[in-house]
Design an enzyme around this catalytic site. Structure first.
Site, mmCIF file in Angstrom:
data_model
loop_
_atom_site.group_PDB
_atom_site.id
_atom_site.type_symbol
_atom_site.label_atom_id
_atom_site.label_comp_id
_atom_site.label_asym_id
_atom_site.label_seq_id
_atom_site.Cartn_x
_atom_site.Cartn_y
_atom_site.Cartn_z
ATOM 1 N N GLU A 59 -69.168 16.010 -34.217
ATOM 2 C CA GLU A 59 -70.079 15.031 -34.822
ATOM 3 C C GLU A 59 -69.520 14.629 -36.174
ATOM 4 O OE1 GLU A 59 -74.201 16.206 -35.361
ATOM 5 O OE2 GLU A 59 -74.723 14.119 -35.781
ATOM 6 N N CYS A 253 -77.193 14.355 -33.871
ATOM 7 C CA CYS A 253 -78.201 13.373 -34.280
ATOM 8 C C CYS A 253 -77.604 12.001 -34.550
ATOM 9 C CB CYS A 253 -78.916 13.862 -35.524
ATOM 10 S SG CYS A 253 -79.925 15.313 -35.245
ATOM 11 N N ASN A 384 -79.581 12.912 -27.080
ATOM 12 C CA ASN A 384 -79.122 14.133 -27.761
ATOM 13 C C ASN A 384 -80.243 15.162 -27.771
ATOM 14 O OD1 ASN A 384 -77.570 15.934 -29.419
ATOM 15 N ND2 ASN A 384 -78.697 15.179 -31.196
ATOM 16 N N GLU A 385 -80.950 15.277 -28.881
ATOM 17 C CA GLU A 385 -82.021 16.290 -28.927
ATOM 18 C C GLU A 385 -83.360 15.581 -28.720
ATOM 19 O OE1 GLU A 385 -81.515 18.307 -32.708
ATOM 20 O OE2 GLU A 385 -80.410 19.926 -31.751
HETATM 21 O O1 AHR Z 1 -75.310 20.256 -35.695
HETATM 22 C C1 AHR Z 1 -76.064 19.566 -36.628
HETATM 23 C C2 AHR Z 1 -77.273 18.900 -36.016
HETATM 24 O O2 AHR Z 1 -78.125 19.844 -35.469
HETATM 25 C C3 AHR Z 1 -76.970 17.975 -34.871
HETATM 26 O O3 AHR Z 1 -76.669 16.711 -35.291
HETATM 27 C C4 AHR Z 1 -78.257 17.944 -34.122
HETATM 28 O O4 AHR Z 1 -78.069 17.644 -32.764
HETATM 29 C C5 AHR Z 1 -78.853 19.292 -34.398
HETATM 30 O O5 AHR Z 1 -80.159 19.223 -34.754
#
Ligand code: AHR
Length: 671
Positions: A59, A253, A384-385
């Site tokens: 990321e 994120c 993603n989440e």
């Molecule tokens: O790894 C950091 C963040 O943690 C990522 O962007 C997210 O997916 C998670 O909440």
């Protein structure tokens, strides 16, 4: 996420510490070396270890790409940050003789250039770029400078370039000329006379009149594989050394964005670099305690470069796409269901970009960018989440469309975040699992950001997990020494040891868990937002943390089949502070044992091996530290790093003395 995490941090850290972080299992330890015998049956197979098992989560957080992996040294090279001159300082005499005017274009993919109007040079007219907390300049190494330039009225005919060290002394200079009334790219090379992590660059305009500039760029030439304008070789090498099974990108994120306007849109990240849509990085303003107003995405590393990196690493590419939902820790903005089509189309077009024929629209773009062969994409993450029914409502039409056209693509579905850090996390996860049992995605992604004690106590987490048909991707996890994303978290040996312990459980359950990755991956020592992270760097140097070496030792010693390793008929999940797993490597003809001693005393470990004849030479890779608080640093990058030793067995019994607080990988021939 900010709010939730701040709540957690505010509540303290105590919430997390109450679980016992900072202690080490030692119930049954003695001060002298204890002996323990384990039983291994090399003829039995518990699970096949998938080649994807140990991978990388990527990321652009902590200046991982711009200012990190992407070797570009100029920040805001196209003047498209919020403030057009962010990262730049005007060089001119006081007065009205020189003006810098950001001009809007009609091109949404290249929205601005800078007009320089010089009526009176005074003592000089120019711009200074500060780089990413400085520029890492290297003595004797040619650096490629380029600039897009168009002359206007008057006679600005040349640009002088100076590279400066941290004291402001010029350590390289050059000049480009031939400016005319057409846009053109002028290039030159500069070779610094000195190495400095905190260099800067000045460009001086010669003559008086008007000149337009854009895409001001400076790259070192020692990039990964020597690719022009490519990636930092030291950082890619650290990834390559892990021999990862997959590369997940672009997050995290960042996929979702603070709101949908800031979501990651892969189509904005491909094609000519000057036509990639500079976008604010959502980590720019996420944490009040680590603001980064200069954090933007140039997309010099976009989806093409991610695919290429995966190919270089011989890792499966695992792109994750936005599913019409912004980050639920932020706005949680939703696209109305009747407006989901662009998101569906993005998924379909991405598969065409990765795998399609060069006659197709997106396959042709891939070919035009230099890769006619397909990237052989097999997996796609949808969201993603995400959590809640709104996720399922958006997931279903996207996945239906993908499966209708590309039934072979395996889908990765989310389960929200770590259940302890989002509202009603455990219930939301339960809700999603009911849906996943119904909808049967091939792979389901789970995340854990817990303290070391939790990881040690939960090495059996997956032992009795329901086998629903979906495989598991433990896609983001890392032990937090203080609290979730606390700025005080450290990549210390205690966290790494607890992760080594937890990984025994993932490997033992390799029939279910087919992918795992630590998160986040990279952090700039001065530009980070989130800690802990696997790999740290500054503008010149980098190092793997103890956590990195744990991941690397697993990833480079996976074996092909998990076999039973037990003590008293049970898997070894923390009894006596020990954790262990074993695999057979059918390619190497070896038995591989991974064993973690979380206790403060040495342990004599013996293994009764049935079903194979063991060789007499054992290779041990040992990662240990006497201090649980110890960390690697830029100055001592190898303080905690594995050493390899060979041992000749003096009896037919396989035995090895485990150091206190150690993670050991044993390899021995097994016929
Ligand atoms: O790894 C950091 C963040 O943690 C990522 O962007 C997210 O997916 C998670 O909440």
């Amino acid at each position: 996420m900010n709010k939730i995490i701040n709540q957690i941090l505010g509540l303290g850290v105590g919430v997390v510490l109450a679980c016992g972080c900072g202690t080490t299992p030692s119930e049954t330890q003695t001060e002298t070396a204890a002996s323990h015998t384990f039983q291994i049956d090399a003829s039995k197979t518990i699970a096949k270890v998938e080649p994807t098992m140990y991978g990388i989560f990527f990321e652009d957080i902590n200046f991982a790409i711009d200012g990190g992996l992407y070797a570009e040294l100029v920040k805001n090279r196209s003047f498209e940050f919020d403030k057009p001159l962010r990262g730049w300082t005007e060089l001119k005499d006081k007065g009205l003789g020189v003006r810098f005017l950001p001009i809007n274009t009609n091109n949404p993919r290249n929205t601005r250039f800078m007009r320089v109007q010089i009526e009176d040079q005074g003592s000089g007219a120019g711009l200074l770029n500060e780089g990413f907390r400085g520029m890492g300049l290297k003595e004797g190494l040619p650096h490629n400078f380029s600039i897009q330039v168009r002359g206007g009225d008057g006679k600005v005919s040349a640009i002088r370039i100076e590279l400066l060290d941290s004291k402001g002394e010029v350590i390289a200079n050059s000049r480009v000329d031939g400016i005319n009334n057409e846009w053109q790219t002028l290039t030159t090379s500069l070779t610094p006379s000195k190495t400095d992590a905190k260099g800067t660059m000045k460009i001086w305009f010669e003559g008086e009149g008007t000149v337009d500039i854009d895409m001001v760029s400076l790259f070192p030439t020692d990039t990964w594989k020597g690719r022009k304008n490519g990636l930092r070789a030291d950082l890619v090498q650290l990834l390559a050394d892990m021999d990862p099974g997959f590369l997940r990108f672009p997050g995290g994120c960042i996929v979702e964005g603070f709101d949908l306007s800031q979501r990651y849109q892969w189509k904005n990240t491909v094609g000519d670099v000057d036509e990639r849509v500079v976008t604010i990085n959502r980590w720019n303003f996420e944490f009040d305690h680590r603001p980064a107003p200069d954090y933007y995405q140039s997309f010099g590393v976009g989806f093409y470069e991610y695919f290429l990196l995966a190919e270089d690493l011989e890792a499966e590419p695992v792109p994750i796409l936005n599913c019409g939902m912004a980050c639920q820790f932020n706005t949680g903005e939703l696209v109305p269901l009747d407006q989901l089509d662009p998101y569906i189309q993005d998924a379909l077009d991405l598969i065409e970009f990765a795998n399609g024929s060069t006659d197709s629209k997106w396959g042709k773009l891939r070919a035009d960018m230099g890769h006619p062969e397909p990237f052989n994409l097999k997996m796609l993450g949808v969201g993603n989440e995400q959590w809640g029914p709104q996720y399922v409502e958006r997931y279903v039409p996207i996945v239906n469309a993908v499966k209708a056209k590309y039934p072979e693509i395996q889908i990765i579905a989310a389960t929200g975040s770590d259940g302890s850090i989002f509202p009603n996390g455990e219930e939301e996860i339960e809700y999603l699992w009911k849906e996943w049992k119904r909808l049967k995605p091939e792979i389901v992604d789970e995340h854990f950001y817990r303290n070391p004690d939790w990881f040690m106590k939960n090495a059996d987490w997956y032992d009795n997990y329901e086998r629903t048909g979906s495989k598991l991707f433990v896609g983001e996890w890392a032990a937090q020494s203080v609290g979730v994303a606390s700025p005080d978290n450290k990549n210390n040996w205690e966290t790494a040891l607890s992760e080594a312990a937890f990984l025994t459980g993932l490997e033992r359950n390799a029939d279910l868990v087919t992918m795992t990755s630590y998160a986040p991956l990279f952090a700039h020592a001065e530009g980070w937002q989130w800690t802990p992270d696997l790999i740290w760097f500054d503008n010149l140097d980098s190092y793997g943390t103890a956590n990195y070496y744990v991941q690397k030792m697993y990833a480079t010693n996976p074996g092909t089949h998990v076999i039973p390793l037990e003590k008293d008929g049970k898997p070894v999940t923390g009894q006596n502070g020990l954790y262990a797993t074993a695999t057979r490597d059918e390619n190497a003809g070896e038995l591989i044992i991974k064993i973690v001693n979380t206790g403060e005393a040495a342990v004599e470990a013996s293994f009764d091996v049935a079903g194979a004849t063991i060789g007499t030479e054992v290779t041990a890779e040992v990662l240990s530290s006497k201090e649980l608080e110890a960390v690697n640093t830029l100055d001592e990058g190898n303080k905690i790093s594995p050493r390899t030793e060979k041992k000749t067995l003096d009896s037919e019994k396989l035995s090895y003395q485990l150091e206190p607080y150690s993670f050991t990988v044993l390899r021995v021939e097994a016929k």
